[in-house]
Design an enzyme around this catalytic site. Structure first.
Site, PDB file in Angstrom:
ATOM      1  N   ASP A 108      59.875   4.883  19.355  1.00 41.51           N
ATOM      2  CA  ASP A 108      61.157   4.525  18.728  1.00 41.51           C
ATOM      3  C   ASP A 108      61.802   5.688  17.997  1.00 41.51           C
ATOM      4  O   ASP A 108      62.632   5.488  17.116  1.00 41.51           O
ATOM      5  CB  ASP A 108      60.968   3.348  17.763  1.00 41.51           C
ATOM      6  CG  ASP A 108      60.038   3.676  16.601  1.00 41.51           C
ATOM      7  OD1 ASP A 108      59.380   4.744  16.642  1.00 41.51           O
ATOM      8  OD2 ASP A 108      59.965   2.873  15.650  1.00 41.51           O
ATOM      9  N   LYS A 159      53.429   3.806   1.558  1.00 42.73           N
ATOM     10  CA  LYS A 159      54.673   3.448   0.878  1.00 42.73           C
ATOM     11  C   LYS A 159      54.450   2.406  -0.209  1.00 42.73           C
ATOM     12  O   LYS A 159      55.325   2.210  -1.059  1.00 42.73           O
ATOM     13  CB  LYS A 159      55.697   2.941   1.900  1.00 42.73           C
ATOM     14  CG  LYS A 159      55.333   1.639   2.568  1.00 42.73           C
ATOM     15  CD  LYS A 159      56.375   1.195   3.584  1.00 42.73           C
ATOM     16  CE  LYS A 159      56.365   2.085   4.794  1.00 42.73           C
ATOM     17  NZ  LYS A 159      57.321   1.614   5.838  1.00 42.73           N
ATOM     18  N   ASP A 220      63.544   7.830  13.470  1.00 43.46           N
ATOM     19  CA  ASP A 220      63.394   6.583  14.207  1.00 43.46           C
ATOM     20  C   ASP A 220      64.738   5.882  14.328  1.00 43.46           C
ATOM     21  O   ASP A 220      65.660   6.125  13.549  1.00 43.46           O
ATOM     22  CB  ASP A 220      62.364   5.676  13.543  1.00 43.46           C
ATOM     23  CG  ASP A 220      62.890   4.991  12.299  1.00 43.46           C
ATOM     24  OD1 ASP A 220      63.606   3.984  12.441  1.00 43.46           O
ATOM     25  OD2 ASP A 220      62.594   5.469  11.180  1.00 43.46           O
TER      26      ASP A 220
END
Length: 538
Positions: A108, A159, A220
């Site tokens: 992607d 994250k 992406d």
């Protein structure tokens, strides 16, 4: 040479909404062709011969459209995962089909990266896995990688980390070069992610991993907004231009007094504060075709005031502050040396005269080698005369700012090519007039030993750029400014005197700096006109 690439193309593309409802995410169109075809073109360019595409959702449609690869000059095979297995689990299922070394590409992303350089880095570092990493403008919600000065991976931070934890802005780009034995760390039939599961597991087992930091393009297209932004970059040519097989332009930044507040030789993490306007200036630079690269003397390391880890932690703080403003720098280059002794706790091995401490050009040359930077199209922004000395020695254009020492340190008898209020104004100057760099470079070679009269729009700016290019050719140059425009106070003309012996040459050339599309006639002994960033003679 690496001849195999594995493309992970099993995702559903849920965030893309209607764009991927009836079409595999890897086939979403960008600039007139499927995303996957962009990837295959880059792979083929760098010697990949065989591509293994790991599919899942709508895998039959993907294989039917892409085919066996003959039309791309590739041999393409497919394997569909038996159930959703994640980025790593799907690779384990295909273990028997893997070469000894192979690239992994997430399906992607749009990228244009010099894969040959990645392979060279991988071989030189002797690691089992190389991760392509880069800074981005939203590190606070990204999984990031931490490396040491040699590029070895030392930690992974997800994250979901604590917001107060400071980490470097080095994001996993979704491009890897792996040895086949990496599959030994993946459990067959189990869902697993490379970034969250496998690489941390390998690091815990003391397997050597490296991070290849690059300013090249890799983004992406996972949402409609990101897809639109990436498509615009493809159409504008930005994706291709970022490939460091092509020479890059950079703005080198001194750190203290330019990017952050000047606070002496012992600035640690809690002492870092961005100067007003610096995040805006850096943001404008990175959104252009220029790289933003920090080159900083840190003599406090040699004096014993700081450790290398202290400086690295300070740069994590800089990354966090810039990231909060959606800005980043592409790299930090640090000189830890200081030639003079006499400090309590100093480090004798660092008390040397080196080639990296500004005004020596070593830091700029290191960055130029790593990122393939054309120094003759690049700038340095500094607040002290050693910054200008390093710039002149490396052949870049020098810009002084009135923050920090304000170019009043008196260490060297040097003046910058330009003076600006701060980094934001310096970025404005560079980006407004960047189209004049090429003509200045061309004219510097064309005028030989003549004097040059410059007139028209941006005359003084062009004169200073021309002086910089003439200096790169080893010529002594002096500018005499002419008429002032009454409403702006900006010089409308400037005469550049060029003579190695200090005398004024007899011959004159003339150049008129015109707004794009404007054709101005100049009647002189030799005539040059700049229109739309192109130098025209006669």
């Amino acid at each position: 040479m690496i001849e195999q690439a594995v493309i992970l193309a099993g995702g559903k593309g849920t965030r893309l909404g209607a764009l991927a409802e009836r079409r595999p995410k890897a086939l979403v169109e960008l600039a007139g062709k499927p995303l996957l075809e962009h990837q295959l073109a880059v792979a083929q360019r760098y010697g990949i011969k065989r591509v293994l595409i790991l599919t899942g959702h709508l895998g039959e449609e993907l294989a039917a459209e892409i085919g066996d690869g003959q039309r791309f000059g590739l041999q393409i095979t497919y394997q569909r995962e038996s159930a959703p297995l994640g980025t790593a689990g799907s690779l384990k299922q295909a273990e028997a089909l893997l070469d000894e070394n192979f690239f992994v590409l997430y399906g992607d992303i749009i990228f244009d990266i010099d894969l040959a350089r990645v392979a060279q880095f991988h071989a030189a570092h002797g690691v089992v896995a190389t991760l392509v990493v880069h800074p981005n403008d939203h590190p606070f919600d990204s999984d990031v990688v931490e490396t040491d000065a040699s590029g070895r991976v030392t930690a992974f931070h997800t994250k979901t980390r604590e917001p107060e934890r400071l980490v470097p802005n080095l994001v996993n780009a979704g491009i890897y070069l792996l040895q086949r034995r990496c599959a030994d760390f993946i459990m067959a039939g189990q869902f697993a992610d490379f970034g969250l599961d496998i690489f941390p597991r390998m690091l815990a087992a003391s397997e050597p991993l490296a991070g290849y930091n690059t300013p090249e393009y890799a983004k992406d297209v996972g949402t409609p907004g990101r897809r639109s932004a990436v498509e615009a970059d493809v159409i504008k040519g930005k994706v291709a231009r970022r490939n460091i097989g092509f020479a890059q332009q950079a703005v080198f930044l001194d750190r203290d007094g330019v990017l952050i507040e000047e606070r002496g030789d012992a600035v640690k993490q809690d002492g870092v504060a961005l100067l007003p306007g610096s995040a805006d200036g850096v943001g404008r630079i990175i959104r252009s075709d220029f790289l933003a690269v920090v080159a900083t003397n840190q003599p406090g390391i040699a004096k014993g005031f700081l450790s290398e880890a202290d400086v690295a932690d300070a740069h994590k703080r800089v990354d966090a502050l810039l990231g909060a403003e959606h800005a980043y720098v592409h790299g930090y280059y640090v000189c830890p040396h200081h030639p003079q002794g006499g400090f309590v706790g100093e480090r004798p091995e660092l008390k040397i005269a080196c080639d990296c401490r500004k005004p020596a050009p070593g830091l700029l040359l290191q960055a130029a080698a790593q990122f393939n930077i054309d120094l003759g199209r690049s700038f340095i922004v500094g607040d002290r005369t050693p910054d200008f000395g390093a710039g002149e020695a490396a052949g870049v254009c020098t810009i002084g700012v009135r923050t920090g020492f304000g170019a009043q340190d008196g260490i060297l008898p040097l003046e910058p090519d330009f003076m600006c209020a701060d980094l934001a104004e310096a970025a404005e100057l560079i980006l407004t007039h960047q189209h004049l760099i090429g003509p200045a470079r061309e004219l510097a070679s064309a005028v030989a030993g003549q004097s040059v009269t410059v007139s028209g729009w941006a005359a003084e700016v062009f004169a200073r750029l021309l002086r910089w290019q003439l200096r790169r050719l080893g010529r002594q140059v002096r500018i005499v400014t002419g008429d002032q425009e009454a409403d702006t106070g900006v010089s409308a003309s400037a005469t550049i005197l060029v003579a190695d012996d200090g005398t004024v040459p007899a011959g004159f050339a003339s150049v008129f700096v015109a707004d794009e599309g404007t054709n101005a006639v100049v009647t002189t002994a030799a005539e040059f006109t700049i229109r739309g960033g192109v130098l025209h003679r006669g």
